[in-house]
Design an enzyme around this catalytic site. Structure first.
Site, mmCIF file in Angstrom:
data_model
loop_
_atom_site.group_PDB
_atom_site.id
_atom_site.type_symbol
_atom_site.label_atom_id
_atom_site.label_comp_id
_atom_site.label_asym_id
_atom_site.label_seq_id
_atom_site.Cartn_x
_atom_site.Cartn_y
_atom_site.Cartn_z
ATOM 1 N N ARG A 79 17.798 24.435 37.260
ATOM 2 C CA ARG A 79 17.050 23.167 37.185
ATOM 3 C C ARG A 79 18.001 22.001 37.411
ATOM 4 O O ARG A 79 18.926 21.786 36.628
ATOM 5 C CB ARG A 79 16.380 23.034 35.810
ATOM 6 C CG ARG A 79 15.120 23.840 35.690
ATOM 7 C CD ARG A 79 14.493 23.660 34.334
ATOM 8 N NE ARG A 79 14.219 22.263 33.967
ATOM 9 C CZ ARG A 79 13.525 21.907 32.906
ATOM 10 N NH1 ARG A 79 13.047 22.828 32.089
ATOM 11 N NH2 ARG A 79 13.310 20.633 32.643
ATOM 12 N N ARG A 116 22.049 25.401 29.651
ATOM 13 C CA ARG A 116 20.902 25.963 30.367
ATOM 14 C C ARG A 116 21.011 25.667 31.855
ATOM 15 O O ARG A 116 20.627 26.486 32.692
ATOM 16 C CB ARG A 116 19.612 25.365 29.786
ATOM 17 C CG ARG A 116 18.353 25.978 30.358
ATOM 18 C CD ARG A 116 17.127 25.530 29.595
ATOM 19 N NE ARG A 116 16.697 24.194 29.975
ATOM 20 C CZ ARG A 116 15.689 23.518 29.397
ATOM 21 N NH1 ARG A 116 15.039 24.063 28.393
ATOM 22 N NH2 ARG A 116 15.348 22.319 29.798
ATOM 23 N N ARG A 175 16.093 11.572 30.530
ATOM 24 C CA ARG A 175 15.012 12.319 29.862
ATOM 25 C C ARG A 175 14.961 11.986 28.360
ATOM 26 O O ARG A 175 13.883 11.855 27.796
ATOM 27 C CB ARG A 175 15.208 13.826 30.096
ATOM 28 C CG ARG A 175 14.819 14.216 31.516
ATOM 29 C CD ARG A 175 15.463 15.484 31.960
ATOM 30 N NE ARG A 175 14.950 16.669 31.310
ATOM 31 C CZ ARG A 175 15.632 17.826 31.256
ATOM 32 N NH1 ARG A 175 16.834 17.918 31.794
ATOM 33 N NH2 ARG A 175 15.097 18.858 30.666
ATOM 34 N N ARG A 223 2.979 13.924 25.921
ATOM 35 C CA ARG A 223 4.270 13.239 25.874
ATOM 36 C C ARG A 223 4.114 11.724 25.801
ATOM 37 O O ARG A 223 5.124 11.017 25.807
ATOM 38 C CB ARG A 223 5.071 13.582 27.136
ATOM 39 C CG ARG A 223 6.191 14.598 26.886
ATOM 40 C CD ARG A 223 6.598 15.086 28.242
ATOM 41 N NE ARG A 223 7.951 15.439 28.442
ATOM 42 C CZ ARG A 223 8.335 16.676 28.751
ATOM 43 N NH1 ARG A 223 7.494 17.676 28.725
ATOM 44 N NH2 ARG A 223 9.581 16.912 29.070
HETATM 45 P P1 AMP Z 1 10.044 19.992 30.848
HETATM 46 O O1 AMP Z 1 10.154 21.322 31.505
HETATM 47 O O2 AMP Z 1 9.012 19.973 29.757
HETATM 48 O O3 AMP Z 1 11.373 19.442 30.396
HETATM 49 O O4 AMP Z 1 9.490 18.986 31.959
HETATM 50 C C1 AMP Z 1 10.208 18.743 33.162
HETATM 51 C C2 AMP Z 1 9.714 17.458 33.819
HETATM 52 O O5 AMP Z 1 8.311 17.584 34.139
HETATM 53 C C3 AMP Z 1 9.788 16.222 32.932
HETATM 54 O O6 AMP Z 1 11.075 15.608 32.966
HETATM 55 C C4 AMP Z 1 8.717 15.340 33.562
HETATM 56 O O7 AMP Z 1 9.169 14.766 34.773
HETATM 57 C C5 AMP Z 1 7.633 16.345 33.913
HETATM 58 N N1 AMP Z 1 6.684 16.529 32.802
HETATM 59 C C6 AMP Z 1 6.468 17.661 32.061
HETATM 60 N N2 AMP Z 1 5.525 17.481 31.136
HETATM 61 C C7 AMP Z 1 5.115 16.182 31.271
HETATM 62 C C8 AMP Z 1 4.167 15.369 30.593
HETATM 63 N N3 AMP Z 1 3.441 15.844 29.578
HETATM 64 N N4 AMP Z 1 4.016 14.089 31.019
HETATM 65 C C9 AMP Z 1 4.717 13.587 32.057
HETATM 66 N N5 AMP Z 1 5.654 14.293 32.708
HETATM 67 C C10 AMP Z 1 5.860 15.578 32.335
#
Ligand code: AMP
Length: 190
Positions: free
Chosen positions: A134, A128, A146, A89
């Site tokens: 969540r 969702r 985000r 990311r």
């Molecule tokens: P997601 O389920 O992919 O939307 O991730 C949920 C949260 O996890 C994100 O908003 C970040 O806080 C953290 N997160 C997930 N993947 C990453 C990543 N590759 N780098 C940094 N934070 C992450």
């Protein structure tokens, strides 16, 4: 071994599609978001740290994320390959992933980006949030943070991968089956 990065903004459908494609292509699905949620609900030290960021919609610091991802891959080296969902990311994460795989004689075979307009993403995330439990999906402010994180730190990865010739954009609007079919067309070429 086939290593695919499924790329796209929050709500693009990466998790939904990775769950289907991992079966079809016999790959392991690694979602860093799921890993952080697992650590949070198990109250591990990593979970406590990640919570501060994830609950606000911010990215967890790079080194913490990179270490967690590498540990997960190292535990699963017997697999055919990986679908990375929500990772990398940032440019630092992408560079770390390249170096890490290269040291194992492997590489990222393709980056497939799910392209979805912003208004549809917001609607999907709020919908969702009604069932996922969540907290970061239930609050429009956190959703916008985000997107801001995505736009400022993640979207630039297109410029990182595109010149390498393995970046593929796919229309992420349609039924789950339609999108799986579009992604499969690309998967089959990688
Ligand atoms: P997601 O389920 O992919 O939307 O991730 C949920 C949260 O996890 C994100 O908003 C970040 O806080 C953290 N997160 C997930 N993947 C990453 C990543 N590759 N780098 C940094 N934070 C992450």
């Amino acid at each position: 071994m086939k290593n695919i990065v499924l790329f796209g903004p929050p709500g693009a459908g990466k998790g939904t599609q990775a769950t289907i494609l991992k079966e079809k292509y016999e790959l392991m699905h690694i979602s860093t978001g799921d890993l952080f949620r697992y650590h949070k609900s198990n109250h591990t030290e990593l979970g406590q740290l990640a919570k501060k960021y994830a609950d606000e919609g911010k990215l967890v610091p790079d080194q913490v994320t990179i270490d967690m991802l590498e540990e997960e891959v190292n535990k699963n080296l017997d697999k055919n390959g990986f679908i990375f969902d929500g990772y990398p990311r940032t440019i630092s994460q992408a560079e770390a992933l390249d170096k890490f795989l290269e040291a194992k004689g492997k590489k990222v075979n393709g980056i497939i980006a799910l392209e979805v307009p912003q208004d549809l993403l917001e609607a999907r995330l709020l919908e969702r949030g009604e069932t996922s439990g969540r907290s970061d999906d239930m609050n429009i402010e956190k959703i916008r943070i985000r997107f801001q994180e995505y736009n400022t730190k993640t979207a630039v990865l297109k410029d990182y991968y595109f010149p390498k010739g393995n970046y593929h954009g796919v229309n992420g609007v349609g039924s789950i089956e339609e999108i799986t079919a579009r992604l499969s067309e690309v998967f089959d070429t990688l």
